[in-house]
Write a protein that holds these residues in place. Structure first.
Motif, mmCIF file in Angstrom:
data_model
loop_
_atom_site.group_PDB
_atom_site.id
_atom_site.type_symbol
_atom_site.label_atom_id
_atom_site.label_comp_id
_atom_site.label_asym_id
_atom_site.label_seq_id
_atom_site.Cartn_x
_atom_site.Cartn_y
_atom_site.Cartn_z
ATOM 1 N N VAL A 40 4.374 -23.203 -22.837
ATOM 2 C CA VAL A 40 3.687 -22.050 -23.419
ATOM 3 C C VAL A 40 3.542 -20.943 -22.380
ATOM 4 O O VAL A 40 3.079 -21.187 -21.261
ATOM 5 N N VAL A 42 1.615 -17.446 -21.886
ATOM 6 C CA VAL A 42 0.554 -16.567 -22.375
ATOM 7 C C VAL A 42 0.673 -15.238 -21.632
ATOM 8 O O VAL A 42 0.566 -15.196 -20.404
ATOM 9 N N ARG A 99 -4.526 -23.464 -26.016
ATOM 10 C CA ARG A 99 -4.381 -24.899 -25.725
ATOM 11 C C ARG A 99 -4.788 -25.750 -26.926
ATOM 12 O O ARG A 99 -4.139 -26.748 -27.243
ATOM 13 N N ALA A 102 -1.870 -25.118 -29.654
ATOM 14 C CA ALA A 102 -0.454 -25.044 -29.260
ATOM 15 C C ALA A 102 0.435 -25.925 -30.121
ATOM 16 O O ALA A 102 1.536 -25.512 -30.527
ATOM 17 N N ALA A 109 0.374 -28.215 -25.008
ATOM 18 C CA ALA A 109 -0.879 -27.767 -24.408
ATOM 19 C C ALA A 109 -1.025 -28.175 -22.961
ATOM 20 O O ALA A 109 -1.902 -27.666 -22.249
ATOM 21 N N VAL A 112 1.021 -24.846 -19.807
ATOM 22 C CA VAL A 112 0.628 -23.484 -20.163
ATOM 23 C C VAL A 112 0.639 -22.601 -18.918
ATOM 24 O O VAL A 112 0.021 -22.939 -17.904
#
Length: 262
Positions: A40, A42, A99, A102, A109, A112
């Motif tokens: 992930v 962000v 999280r 996800a 999660a 990240v």
């Protein structure tokens, strides 16, 4: 209102806009159809903590999704609406939501990364290195970040000349008035061996935030025993990550590092 659409360029990338986190915060999600357990990313926009918006990182988010990441653009309140620590609390609230959710969007999660530019780089690194409870967030779910990327970020607000008053507006006063807030808001003061891996990038021709900012942050993290990588680029300015000339190279550098790290 939630909106789902597909990009014109890539039918496999789905964009889900305005996913509600709180009454005040929302995120945009970029994902490749069928992806599962994706790392992930962000994305945290810049704008001197007083401007900027979701969409600023849309090109990055689309390419990240196409590369196999789950990309999430988050937001935070501007300094004209609320002073620090509202911004870092908003970022951490969004990270906690990412999280917690996800897996609903095909993300992992436990992998990240926070990636930010300028003020967003500052908030990304602060979210990564500052202990929970540093900003009155003791009761919040822990917003763990497993890696952080900062591009053109200011990491020691105590060293900022602040000629235009941006930092004073962000923090709510001068350093003489609130020195403890300047220290708490500076990622360099939280550097420790517990910090997640960090990748810092900076243009050597940056006239907004000097390259010494990233050099100093990288040095502090390395001295503390954290895993750190620094890239500086001759002739590059403050917003070079978005320029047509630099973007392909910087994107590849960041995505490659994230692929190795997460």
């Amino acid at each position: 209102m939630n909106e789902t659409d597909r990009t014109d360029a890539e039918e496999t990338v789905v964009v889900e806009r305005d996913r509600e986190v709180t009454d005040e915060l929302a995120v945009d999600i970029y994902r490749r159809e069928g992806v599962e357990d994706a790392p992930v990313v962000v994305l945290v926009y810049g704008g001197a903590w007083e401007s900027g918006a979701r969409g600023q990182f849309s090109r990055w988010a689309l390419d990240a999704a196409e590369a196999g990441f789950l990309a999430v653009e988050i937001e935070y309140r501007p300094s004209g609406e609320a002073t620090f620590p509202a911004q870092i609390r908003d970022v951490r609230t969004c990270l906690s939501w990412v999280r917690a959710n996800a897996d609903r969007f095909g993300g992992d999660a436990d992998r990240v990364a926070a990636v930010g530019h300028s003020a967003g780089a500052h908030l990304s690194l602060l979210a990564a290195v500052a202990p929970i409870g540093s900003f009155g967030d003791e009761d919040d779910p822990e917003p763990t970040v497993h890696a952080a990327v900062g591009i053109s970020g200011p990491y020691d607000l105590r060293a900022d000349s602040d000629e235009d008053g941006v930092v004073r507006r962000f923090l709510g006063g001068s350093e003489d008035e609130i020195p403890e807030r300047y220290a708490a808001a500076s990622p360099v003061t939280h550097a420790s061996a517990d910090a997640p891996p960090a990748f810092l990038l900076h243009g050597e021709a940056d006239e907004t935030v000097p390259v010494e900012s990233s050099e100093g942050m990288a040095a502090k993290l390395s001295e503390a025993g954290a895993t750190t990588e620094l890239r500086t680029d001759a002739g590059a300015d403050h917003v070079y990550l978005h320029s047509s000339y630099w973007y392909p190279e910087i994107r590849e550098s960041v995505f490659s590092w994230l692929g190795r790290t997460l």
